[in-house]
Scaffold this active site. Structure first.
Site, mmCIF file in Angstrom:
data_model
loop_
_atom_site.group_PDB
_atom_site.id
_atom_site.type_symbol
_atom_site.label_atom_id
_atom_site.label_comp_id
_atom_site.label_asym_id
_atom_site.label_seq_id
_atom_site.Cartn_x
_atom_site.Cartn_y
_atom_site.Cartn_z
ATOM 1 N N GLU A 307 0.821 -1.218 0.000
ATOM 2 C CA GLU A 307 0.000 0.000 0.000
ATOM 3 C C GLU A 307 0.855 1.268 0.000
ATOM 4 O OE1 GLU A 307 -4.120 -1.451 2.019
ATOM 5 O OE2 GLU A 307 -2.580 -0.774 3.420
ATOM 6 N N ASP A 381 -8.729 -8.838 4.261
ATOM 7 C CA ASP A 381 -8.458 -7.692 5.142
ATOM 8 C C ASP A 381 -9.497 -7.550 6.241
ATOM 9 O OD1 ASP A 381 -7.295 -5.425 6.165
ATOM 10 O OD2 ASP A 381 -7.925 -4.095 4.563
ATOM 11 N N GLU A 409 -12.977 -1.842 11.871
ATOM 12 C CA GLU A 409 -12.888 -1.136 10.596
ATOM 13 C C GLU A 409 -13.969 -1.569 9.618
ATOM 14 O OE1 GLU A 409 -9.748 -0.678 6.839
ATOM 15 O OE2 GLU A 409 -9.105 -1.665 8.693
#
Length: 717
Positions: A307, A381, A409
């Site tokens: 990332e 993820d 998240e």
């Protein structure tokens, strides 16, 4: 005016009391109302004999006195020696008398350096409860566990407990930035006030350490994996040292994230190539500098070539080159390198789920012995549900460290009540079959499957500076539960929920039983109303708040939800079978066979591994379309039932926390309907089918849901 002042004073007192309850987490030490138990406790606890005088032992003594005073209304006398009555004797193995040591020798041989013993023995014709371990921190763990026995109203007669952590590194990963923002943080700003450190030690730092020690967490990574090299400069190392000094008596080591390009950014070098002699020397000198200030510094956590983060691949080198270079730098001081396996590339868009395995598995056995590879629980993820990561069990010569996400998240942020230990347990109990049946992920993580000596488990923290620490009172249970599973990854989540409810709220069975069931069911509810039947990563992009299955316009394919669900007129789901991307081949043959076959693939993972026709018949006889719609509705119904359960709990707890959770559950229920309606309206375009009668009809259009924007959703960057 006098009346106004009185009302204001009453408000302040009430607010202070409620805030204090929220702030105390699971260390409430509520009054024990069972008179028979109180009598038993007092009869077995005539006084406290404290052996040793370290700061850790003094903390243990204070904790016992606080617990006894609050729970029993008794301030126990600190005694210099045994005087013909029942006592609680607290101290490390080194400080025990030869008589006690002889009595406990068999138990002492069973525990490791962090393990503890809580045992009733007879001395001078009186029962003595001994809390001991091989060092003072182990004693502190024993004290917290003893107090949990009282908190959960269990008997203390004839105690015989020996317990050791099954995992070495039990660590919180704080994704905290130096400006006090928290990436994926939903509970306010970072705890660490870098501006005031090192001179100002906030009481929160001490209370944070105390809470972690109470569940056996022994490490904290202070900074975000998307690292800032400034944390390694002298100015910030002084601040890190101040925190390390606070945490040390509680058995907690500090770790930092190492930005791979730090030699360039703060070292004035022209390269960060891990094979360059100047770079190697820079890291060795930096490690020596840190350890001179913080002798028990734990080491570095590294996110590299993922990332946009720099790493060894920038210089034509690999993960082994990068990790081993850093490992050599910290090895003389006993430090470890936690090297994250969370990697995926826009240049390999075939199947993001395969990339970490493909990149890391060939490196098995090539890392230095003080490197542990940190692997997320699933291959994508931190989704509401993922099959276990195929790397677990596939690298027998390399220690693998589990990475869970405690912060929510992808699970509704801190507005949704989701008991994550149920998710953690599901992953840990998964069987990799890498050494035959029973080769669970837990056995990989605790080192017993391949006899790995270095073991670890990390949790991405959900802690901020909110009064209640975690943004939602029930999110505290996820911090607590992570700590308990880090200590023992074989624990049952129901046991954890029971402990937490009793310690945090009430021991009344009429409260505990329904609330425990609610917590255990809450994770399945969120899967149902967000990503049922193996759907994944269909959250709106960037902030991940709410549904966004329609998003398809981002520059990298694997950033788009459409990449993951692949809905079309023929069906829905990502084909990872042998006829698709063949991601199933990364698992052991027994697991691969199970996942590969449409008929044997568990329905909870169905759309993770298969692209399935809308008319496919599920095991309950429903078509896939109807089954999917009913799952979404089921999730909405489950949260409605959670509201009903909570309403009935009002008389057992304080009004402040009751109302706090009540309001949050109302928000959660509204958002479940948002998820259901937005997703079903979108997928209905492809299925062309009517919703089943049992599914409530949407009151808004798909275009309305697509129009919603959240530029300031918390935790995003």
């Amino acid at each position: 005016m006098a009346l106004l002042k009185l009302v204001f004073l009453f408000f302040l007192i009430s607010f202070s009391a409620s805030a204090q309850k929220d702030y105390k987490l699971w260390l409430q030490y509520n009054v024990v109302n069972n008179s028979a138990l109180v009598s038993e406790y007092k009869n077995n606890l005539g006084g406290i004999i404290v052996l040793g005088n370290s700061e850790t032992i003094r903390i243990a003594q204070k904790e016992l006195q606080t617990g006894f005073e609050n729970m029993l209304g008794t301030i126990l006398e600190i005694k210099p020696n045994i005087k013909g009555e029942n006592n609680l004797i607290v101290g490390s193995q080194l400080d025990l008398s030869s008589e006690i040591k002889s009595e406990l020798q068999v138990d002492l041989d069973k525990i490791n350096n962090e393990g503890f013993i809580i045992k009733t023995i007879s001395l001078k014709n009186k029962k003595q409860i001994i809390i001991t371990g091989k060092n003072d921190v182990a004693v502190l763990y024993g004290v917290f566990n003893f107090l949990r026995i009282l908190q959960t109203n269990k008997a203390v007669k004839n105690l015989n407990i020996t317990d050791s952590p099954k995992i070495n590194l039990r660590i919180l990963n704080h994704w905290d930035n130096l400006d006090r923002t928290v990436e994926r943080g939903y509970a306010g700003f970072s705890l660490w006030n870098w501006q005031k450190l090192p001179g100002f030690i906030d009481q929160r730092y001490i209370d944070y350490a105390r809470a972690n020690a109470s569940v056996g967490i022994n490490g904290t990574v202070l900074t975000n994996v998307n690292a800032n090299a400034l944390i390694l400069t002298p100015q910030y190392l002084d601040k890190v040292e101040a925190l390390a000094n606070v945490f040390r008596p509680y058995g907690i080591k500090v770790y930092l994230t190492a930005r791979f390009s730090a030699p360039i950014e703060i070292g004035n070098l022209k390269t960060a190539d891990p094979k360059d002699p100047e770079v190697i020397n820079w890291w060795k000198n930096k490690a020596a500098e840190i350890y001179k200030q913080i002798p028990d510094f734990g080491g570095f956590l590294v996110k590299a070539n993922s990332e946009g983060q720099p790493g060894p691949q920038n210089y034509g080198k690999d993960h082994v080159d990068g990790a081993n270079m850093l490992a050599d730098a910290v090895a003389p001081f006993g430090g470890v390198i936690m090297w994250r396996a969370f990697v995926y590339s826009e240049h390999d868009a075939n199947d993001r789920a395969k990339q970490a395995y493909a990149e890391f598995q060939p490196y098995d056995g090539k890392f230095k012995k003080n490197v542990i590879v940190q692997v997320k629980n699933g291959a994508i993820d931190f989704q509401p549900r993922e099959p276990f990561h195929p790397l677990f069990g596939a690298m027998p010569k390399t220690p693998l460290m589990m990475e869970f996400q405690i912060t929510q998240e992808y699970l509704g942020f801190s507005t949704h009540l989701v008991f994550l230990p149920k998710l953690f347990q599901e992953v840990l109990e998964s069987d990799t079959y890498q050494k035959g049946k029973g080769s669970t992920v837990a056995k990989v993580v605790d080192g017993t499957l391949y006899q790995n000596k270095l073991t670890g488990i990390a949790g991405v923290a959900n802690i901020g500076n909110d009064l209640n620490w975690t943004g939602h009172p029930f999110a505290q249970a996820n911090w607590y539960g992570f700590g308990r599973l880090a200590w023992n990854p074989h624990l049952d989540s129901e046991t954890i929920a029971d402990e937490w409810l009793r310690s945090t709220f009430s021991n009344d069975e009429n409260f505990v039983k329904p609330l425990k069931n609610m917590m255990i069911e809450s994770r399945e509810a969120v899967v149902n109303y967000m990503t049922p039947l193996g759907l994944h990563h269909i959250m709106d992009t960037g902030h991940h708040y709410g549904p966004g299955p329609w998003v398809s316009n981002l520059s990298r394919p694997e950033w788009n939800p459409t990449y993951y669900h692949k809905a079309d007129k023929n069906g829905i789901g990502f084909d990872r079978s042998k006829s698709g991307t063949n991601a199933v081949s990364q698992y052991a043959p027994e697991v691969a066979k199970l996942f590969d076959n449409l008929e044997t693939c568990p329905e909870k993972d169905l759309l993770w591994f298969h692209h399935v026709s809308w008319d496919y018949k599920l095991k309950n006889g429903q078509t896939l379309w109807n089954g999917l719609a009913l799952k979404y509705q089921g999730g909405v119904n489950q949260v409605k039932e959670m509201q009903n359960v909570w309403k009935k709990s009002e008389k057992y707890i304080d009004s402040e926390r009751f109302n706090e959770v009540k309001m949050l559950l109302e928000i959660q229920h509204e958002e479940t309907k948002w998820w259901r309606d937005a997703c079903l309206l979108y997928f209905q375009q492809f299925s062309g089918k009517e919703l089943p009668e049992a599914v409530e009809k949407p009151t808004q259009t798909l275009e309305y849901f697509k129009s919603l924007k959240f530029p300031f959703a918390p935790g995003n960057g």
